[in-house]
Design a protein around this motif. Structure first.
Motif, short mmCIF file in Angstrom:
data_model
loop_
_atom_site.label_atom_id
_atom_site.label_comp_id
_atom_site.label_asym_id
_atom_site.label_seq_id
_atom_site.Cartn_x
_atom_site.Cartn_y
_atom_site.Cartn_z
N THR A 28 -11.26 10.58 2.12
CA THR A 28 -10.31 11.44 2.82
C THR A 28 -8.89 10.98 2.46
N ALA A 29 -7.91 11.81 2.80
CA ALA A 29 -6.52 11.40 2.60
C ALA A 29 -6.25 10.17 3.47
N SER A 30 -5.59 9.17 2.89
CA SER A 30 -5.39 7.92 3.63
C SER A 30 -4.33 7.08 2.94
N THR A 31 -4.07 5.93 3.52
CA THR A 31 -3.28 4.92 2.81
C THR A 31 -4.14 4.38 1.68
N GLY A 32 -3.57 3.53 0.83
CA GLY A 32 -4.38 2.96 -0.24
C GLY A 32 -3.55 2.10 -1.16
N SER A 33 -4.21 1.21 -1.89
CA SER A 33 -3.49 0.31 -2.79
C SER A 33 -4.12 0.23 -4.18
N TYR A 34 -5.19 1.00 -4.43
CA TYR A 34 -5.79 0.98 -5.75
C TYR A 34 -5.03 1.92 -6.69
N GLN A 35 -5.02 1.59 -7.98
CA GLN A 35 -4.37 2.42 -8.98
C GLN A 35 -5.14 3.74 -9.13
N LEU A 36 -4.43 4.87 -9.08
CA LEU A 36 -5.09 6.17 -9.15
C LEU A 36 -5.14 6.67 -10.59
N PRO A 48 0.80 -1.23 0.00
CA PRO A 48 0.00 0.00 0.00
C PRO A 48 0.83 1.28 0.00
N ARG A 49 0.24 2.34 -0.56
CA ARG A 49 0.83 3.68 -0.45
C ARG A 49 0.65 4.18 0.97
#
Length: 294
Positions: free
Chosen positions: A204-212, A183-184
């Protein structure tokens, strides 16, 4: 043809019952989940505390001092049998327009920090997803992603985050992408992400792992309820909604953001009645009919 396997019910501790409609993610299973959980809310069964719908299952929290687990299970099995008939799978819904700046500079700055995740695309998620799906032209890709509405199957991960599945798109035309290998640490607020076949907007601003692949010009989570559409809930999404992404330019994005800040922005919304039976019979033509005039 809508055919469902036998629903599996499990007791989870002293306060929960878990119902699994199907083991695999099928959009038809989600139609049943939404129909059942809507019916449970209507019945307002004494002792039932919370209802958690998911992609192909749902979870019920109850107060064992008010209703016994086996008594509640009787209710659930009766409703499950009723909703196994495709003619019973219908519910009120909304089509909501989400203006999106695709291939934007905001999320691009974030993804460039994670170049090691997909070095063949130079750390650019948008380009990576294009290549993964056989597109060489940016506008063609954007048109393909935004052509169909996205059916909100469930909410989770963080408050207001909704998973949207492209409804009506031919199976071989569904745009898909793998998640990040790790994850980012940061994802911008309102970034548009793609993971598997699901598209999400990060509330909201957060961690994440989906392609933006873009960024929404409008919020999907409004804690202070400053915009009229959030009057009844701080979350924009409800399971069963259809989100239609509309591509906008950079200038349009910032104009809409200004309207949001001034609290004058009005979401484009169309109330509909969704029928799983009609979708089962007509497929993409039924979705086109729902979208008429929108």
């Amino acid at each position: 043809m809508l055919i469902f396997p036998e629903t599996r019910f499990d007791f989870c501790g002293d306060e929960y019952i878990y119902a699994e409609i199907s083991k695999e993610m099928r959009i038809e299973s989600n139609f049943k989940v939404i129909s059942i959980t809507n019916e449970l809310r209507k019945r307002n069964i004494p002792g039932m505390v919370e209802i958690y719908p998911s992609n192909a299952s749902y979870l019920i929290r109850y107060d064992p001092n008010v209703i016994s687990s086996h008594h509640l299970l009787d209710y659930l099995q009766e409703i499950d049998q009723q909703k196994s008939d495709r003619s019973e799978l219908h519910f009120s819904s909304r089509i909501i327009e989400i203006p999106v700046w695709y291939d934007d500079t905001i999320t691009k700055k974030t993804t460039e920090k994670y170049q090691h995740q997909q070095p063949e695309a130079g750390g650019n998620d948008f380009t990576y997803v294009m290549k993964q799906n056989g597109f060489s032209d940016k506008d063609t890709f954007i048109s393909a992603h935004s052509s169909w509405p996205y059916f909100i199957t469930s909410l989770g991960f963080q408050p207001g985050m909704a998973w949207g599945f492209p409804l009506g798109a031919p199976q071989d035309k569904i745009i898909q992408a793998p998640k990040y290998k790790s994850p980012r640490a940061h994802t911008p607020r309102e970034a548009l992400g793609l993971g598997g076949a699901f598209t999400v907007v990060y509330p909201t601003a957060s961690t994440g792992s989906y392609q933006l692949i873009g960024i929404s010009a409008v919020p999907v989570y409004n804690l202070n309820q400053t915009l009229s559409i959030f009057r009844d809930s701080i979350f924009l999404a409800k399971p069963g909604d259809l989100w239609k992404y509309r591509p906008v330019t950079e200038a349009e994005y910032y104009n809409i953001r200004e309207e949001v800040q001034k609290r004058t922005y009005e979401y484009k919304v169309k109330p509909i009645q969704f029928s799983a039976e009609q979708y089962d019979e007509q497929g993409s033509e039924y979705i086109r009919q729902l979208m008429e005039g929108f």
